[in-house]
Write a protein that holds these residues in place. Structure first.
Motif, mmCIF file in Angstrom:
data_model
loop_
_atom_site.group_PDB
_atom_site.id
_atom_site.type_symbol
_atom_site.label_atom_id
_atom_site.label_comp_id
_atom_site.label_asym_id
_atom_site.label_seq_id
_atom_site.Cartn_x
_atom_site.Cartn_y
_atom_site.Cartn_z
ATOM 1 N N GLY A 174 -7.728 87.493 20.746
ATOM 2 C CA GLY A 174 -6.588 87.536 19.656
ATOM 3 C C GLY A 174 -5.584 86.392 19.986
ATOM 4 O O GLY A 174 -4.714 85.909 19.105
ATOM 5 N N HIS A 175 -5.513 85.523 21.056
ATOM 6 C CA HIS A 175 -4.688 84.559 21.265
ATOM 7 C C HIS A 175 -5.222 83.188 20.737
ATOM 8 O O HIS A 175 -4.479 82.333 20.666
ATOM 9 N N ARG A 196 1.501 85.966 20.882
ATOM 10 C CA ARG A 196 0.296 86.248 21.361
ATOM 11 C C ARG A 196 0.088 85.618 22.920
ATOM 12 O O ARG A 196 0.270 84.701 23.109
ATOM 13 N N LEU A 245 -0.820 91.202 21.472
ATOM 14 C CA LEU A 245 -0.157 90.826 20.224
ATOM 15 C C LEU A 245 0.925 91.428 19.958
ATOM 16 O O LEU A 245 1.145 92.713 19.947
#
Length: 378
Positions: free
Chosen positions: A161-162, A196, A211
């Motif tokens: 997700g980052h 993030r 997030l």
């Protein structure tokens, strides 16, 4: 339904294994897992340009190769075997599957070709701080704002997700509960108001992020308030894919442990000649082969649209979770004192086994789900 791989699938597996062995030796795995990104973007693009792996199960109409879950399972099994550090699972499995299940025809044509080509990395954010994977636990809200929506809330344990360029988010209409009011949305990875943060995890080969959405602009994916069914379908497909990845890692551990005890000498004999080692080797073989059977069968069931997929998916995940972790435990023990040292590579697969065991639900949870769905397709 087929119960064996075709010659073409076997050839595909052989060529893929050869390519991944060259691209993902443990030295490269250790280098990439120590970075914040967790993968090399140029290497990722090159891999997709040469082999088109993210396009495997995406239909040809959207720029993909048009193969099924059986072929995708082969890719994941070989990636699990080599511990490839790349956003493949998050992009090709999580995000692409969610878009295929929920998106409109126009949205699929707009989003999937870039994923298939490897130009865009993506992920699917649905779990929150509770770590639950059900629709009822979703608290992130989406409020209509002009022609778009504004998202508020948090998502945790988001694979890659980052770094993802595109994020598919599951959120709900304020005031709704349970499976009502759930919708899919797409968010740009650089959107204003999106924070993030990389999470610190035991398994550094698979990056997870938290997030935070603060009035983040999002676009509706599919029909508003109708995400419950496609979300459930997506999760079933995802856990089947994860089960196939896990059996690949378990098989690698089994082979490496067996090779070590055949080579290592003690009291003038190979370790493999001792009865306790024979017992462990036999247990590992049985566990891994049974897990493979469950994972392969579930993948074939997906391709055949078998009504028992909900039960078979949970069976595959429960079997693979236990087989992978138990094989990892045996592998460490068979290596002796060196088995739990940093210099020995066994711990890399051991940590992946432990993280995968609880990812998207552990064995106990999936056994319960399996029994709830037993006979539902008859």
């Amino acid at each position: 339904m087929r119960f064996s791989f075709t010659p073409e699938q076997d050839e595909f597996r052989t060529s893929l294994r050869r390519a991944l062995e060259a691209r993902s030796p443990t030295k490269e795995v250790r280098r990439l897992m120590a970075t914040e990104q967790g993968f090399d973007r140029e290497g990722w693009k090159k891999l997709n340009q040469e082999m088109g792996l993210t396009a495997v199960h995406i239909p040809e109409a959207y720029g993909g190769a048009g193969f099924g879950c059986g072929e995708l399972g082969i890719v994941l099994e070989e990636m699990g075997r080599s511990l490839l550090c790349a956003p493949f699972f998050s992009t090709a499995v999580l995000a692409a599957t969610a878009i295929l299940n929920a998106g409109t025809e126009e949205q699929k044509k707009a989003l999937l070709p870039k994923i298939a080509s490897g130009d865009v990395t993506a992920t699917f954010a649905f779990s929150e701080d509770s770590g639950l994977n059900d629709a009822a636990s979703v608290a992130t809200t989406a409020i209509a704002s002009g022609g778009s929506y504004k998202l508020d809330g948090t998502k945790s344990f988001v694979l890659d997700g980052h770094t993802a360029d595109l994020i598919v988010v599951l959120a709900r209409k304020p005031g709704s509960k349970g499976e009502e009011g759930l919708s899919f949305f797409t968010v740009d990875g650089t959107a204003a108001g999106l924070e993030r943060r990389l999470l610190k995890t035991m398994d550094e080969t698979r990056k997870l992020a938290r997030l935070t959405f603060k009035g983040v602009e999002a676009k509706l994916l599919g029909a508003e308030g109708k995400a419950a069914a496609p979300f459930a379908k997506t999760l079933q497909q995802v856990i089947v894919c994860l089960a196939n990845e896990m059996v690949g890692g378990a098989e690698r551990l089994r082979e490496d442990a067996l090779a070590y005890v055949q080579m290592r000498m003690q009291f003038g004999r190979a370790l493999a000649s001792f009865q306790t080692m024979k017992h462990k080797a036999a247990d590992m073989l049985v566990d891994v082969e049974l897990a493979k059977s469950a994972a392969y069968y579930a993948a074939a069931a997906l391709d055949e649209s078998d009504p028992e997929v909900p039960m078979l998916a949970s069976l595959a995940k429960a079997s693979a979770s236990e087989a992978y972790l138990q094989t990892a435990i045996h592998a460490v023990q068979m290596h002796g004192g060196i088995g739990f040292t940093w210099d020995n590579d066994t711990h890399l697969w051991f940590k992946r086994a432990k993280s995968s065991e609880i990812l998207f639900g552990d064995a106990n949870q999936h056994r319960e789900t399996m029994m709830q769905n037993w006979g539902a397709g008859t």
